[in-house]
Design a protein around this motif. Structure first.
Motif, PDB file in Angstrom:
ATOM      1  N   LEU A 162      -7.929  -5.454  -0.208  1.00  0.00           N
ATOM      2  CA  LEU A 162      -7.067  -5.926  -0.008  1.00  0.00           C
ATOM      3  C   LEU A 162      -6.804  -6.872   1.070  1.00  0.00           C
ATOM      4  O   LEU A 162      -6.017  -8.245  -0.095  1.00  0.00           O
ATOM      5  N   ASN A 163      -6.912  -7.325   1.611  1.00  0.00           N
ATOM      6  CA  ASN A 163      -7.601  -7.996   2.309  1.00  0.00           C
ATOM      7  C   ASN A 163      -7.888  -9.495   2.101  1.00  0.00           C
ATOM      8  O   ASN A 163      -7.500 -10.367   2.027  1.00  0.00           O
TER       9      ASN A 163
ATOM     10  N   THR B  23       0.763  -1.583   0.129  1.00  0.00           N
ATOM     11  CA  THR B  23      -0.236   0.160  -0.259  1.00  0.00           C
ATOM     12  C   THR B  23       0.949   1.746  -0.283  1.00  0.00           C
ATOM     13  O   THR B  23       0.242   2.486  -0.108  1.00  0.00           O
TER      14      THR B  23
ATOM     15  N   ASP C 245      -9.897  -1.096   6.784  1.00  0.00           N
ATOM     16  CA  ASP C 245      -9.820   0.405   5.278  1.00  0.00           C
ATOM     17  C   ASP C 245      -8.973  -0.043   4.254  1.00  0.00           C
ATOM     18  O   ASP C 245      -9.158   0.083   3.030  1.00  0.00           O
ATOM     19  N   TYR C 246      -8.626  -1.492   4.495  1.00  0.00           N
ATOM     20  CA  TYR C 246      -7.806  -2.261   3.261  1.00  0.00           C
ATOM     21  C   TYR C 246      -8.652  -3.349   2.791  1.00  0.00           C
ATOM     22  O   TYR C 246      -8.266  -4.116   2.694  1.00  0.00           O
TER      23      TYR C 246
ATOM     24  N   ALA D  14       0.473   0.737   5.971  1.00  0.00           N
ATOM     25  CA  ALA D  14      -0.074   1.043   4.922  1.00  0.00           C
ATOM     26  C   ALA D  14      -0.369   2.287   4.507  1.00  0.00           C
ATOM     27  O   ALA D  14       0.150   2.583   3.224  1.00  0.00           O
TER      28      ALA D  14
ATOM     29  N   ALA E  25      -4.586  -2.581  -3.458  1.00  0.00           N
ATOM     30  CA  ALA E  25      -4.192  -2.582  -2.828  1.00  0.00           C
ATOM     31  C   ALA E  25      -4.380  -0.543  -3.255  1.00  0.00           C
ATOM     32  O   ALA E  25      -3.847   0.895  -2.987  1.00  0.00           O
TER      33      ALA E  25
ATOM     34  N   PHE F   2      -2.212  -2.613   7.217  1.00  0.00           N
ATOM     35  CA  PHE F   2      -2.984  -2.847   6.488  1.00  0.00           C
ATOM     36  C   PHE F   2      -3.797  -4.495   6.865  1.00  0.00           C
ATOM     37  O   PHE F   2      -5.206  -4.323   6.474  1.00  0.00           O
TER      38      PHE F   2
END
Length: 311
Positions: free
Chosen positions: A241-242, A179, A237-238, A225, A306, A232
């Motif tokens: 991506l996760n 990120t 908030d991600y 992050a 990301a 992250f």
């Protein structure tokens, strides 16, 4: 554990490194357990700095006190440290006198006769390359430092040093994570009008520059992050991506932290990931990322998740 070659260092260097900036408050057993876990995972490369700890050389001293390395044990590991930050300010000082004093302090704190790699810790706007060269020459000639590098330096800042410094600069330690990857993202979107990602910062092209000049990129804060604003991994908030990280972790049968490492080590620039954790389980989990060979499709999927643009 995959390895890379660093000029001036006899042994192969692992592409995952253990950073020790948070160990000052650990007891001897905790430090030894952390280091033993790293060694068991194939990590024999340890990153320090003179400013790490509550007082100058605090973490270097704590490492030496806990480990009590014999001469043969010392030869089996790579110790890297950094110099150039003055805490009382703060400000930066790459003068001959400061660099010599800092290295002498690190040698005493680490209880060693030599440092494998010395990095200049962030750029000094008032740098005089001739003074850096004088310090490097003296430290090398005395056998006190075997190899040299920089951290957070741009291509032009490195070129300026090379005007006077004759030693190969073997590493450049920069902030890099999935990120926080402007050094990679800018090149992907180069020349794309209106794309913030395409903006050239810090003279641009540091990844390609390091590849051209055989300088290993060392990624610090590989799970952050952004700039010191939380990790992250597992962050809502991600979420996108996760979700990708978790799916790939399941597919490769590794913990999610290993995928975050694998994204960096997959890059052909032969990068090193600098871990900052003091949790042994996270060290062993992260180390597994070295052996995960992400496909191009998987690497770019993480990149897009990301938030980066792939035109």
């Amino acid at each position: 554990m995959k390895t890379i070659r660093l000029t001036g260092i006899d042994r192969p260097a692992p592409d995952v490194v253990l950073g020790l900036m948070r160990i000052q408050d650990l007891d001897d057993d905790a430090v030894r357990t952390l280091v033993r876990t790293a060694r068991d995972a194939g990590i024999d490369f340890f990153d320090h700095a003179d400013v790490y700890g509550r007082d100058m050389h605090g973490c270097e001293r704590r490492f030496a006190e806990a480990m009590r390395l014999s001469p043969s044990e010392r030869e089996q590991i790579t110790i890297q440290t950094k110099a150039g930050i003055v805490r009382e300010g703060p400000y930066f000082d790459f003068s001959y006198e400061h660099l010599i004093e800092a290295v002498e302090g690190s040698l005493r704190a680490l209880e060693t006769d030599y440092i494998d790699i010395l990095l200049l810790h962030r750029p000094d706007a008032l740098v005089e390359p001739d003074e850096v060269a004088r310090a490097f020459d003296e430290l090398e000639a005395a056998g006190k430092v075997r190899a040299f590098g920089v951290s957070n330096h741009t291509p032009r800042q490195i070129d300026l040093l090379k005007k006077s410094v004759r030693q190969q600069l073997v590493a450049n330690q920069i902030q890099l994570s999935i990120t926080h990857a402007p050094s990679i993202a800018q090149g992907v979107a180069a020349n794309m009008q209106g794309e913030q990602q395409s903006v050239t910062l810090d003279s641009g092209g540091i990844v390609d520059y390091c590849r051209l000049h055989d300088i290993a990129i060392q990624a610090w804060s590989p799970f952050q992050a952004g700039f010191f604003n939380g990790v992250f991994l597992g962050s809502p908030d991600y979420a996108d991506l996760n979700a990708v990280i978790d799916r790939l972790a399941a597919a490769y049968d590794v913990p999610p932290i290993a995928i975050a490492v694998a994204w960096i080590t997959r890059h052909p620039a032969a990068m090193q990931v600098v871990l900052g954790t003091t949790t042994p389980e996270r060290v062993s989990g992260a180390a597994q990322g070295s052996d995960v060979a992400l496909t191009r499709a998987e690497w770019y999927e993480l990149f897009r998740a990301a938030g980066y643009r792939v035109p």
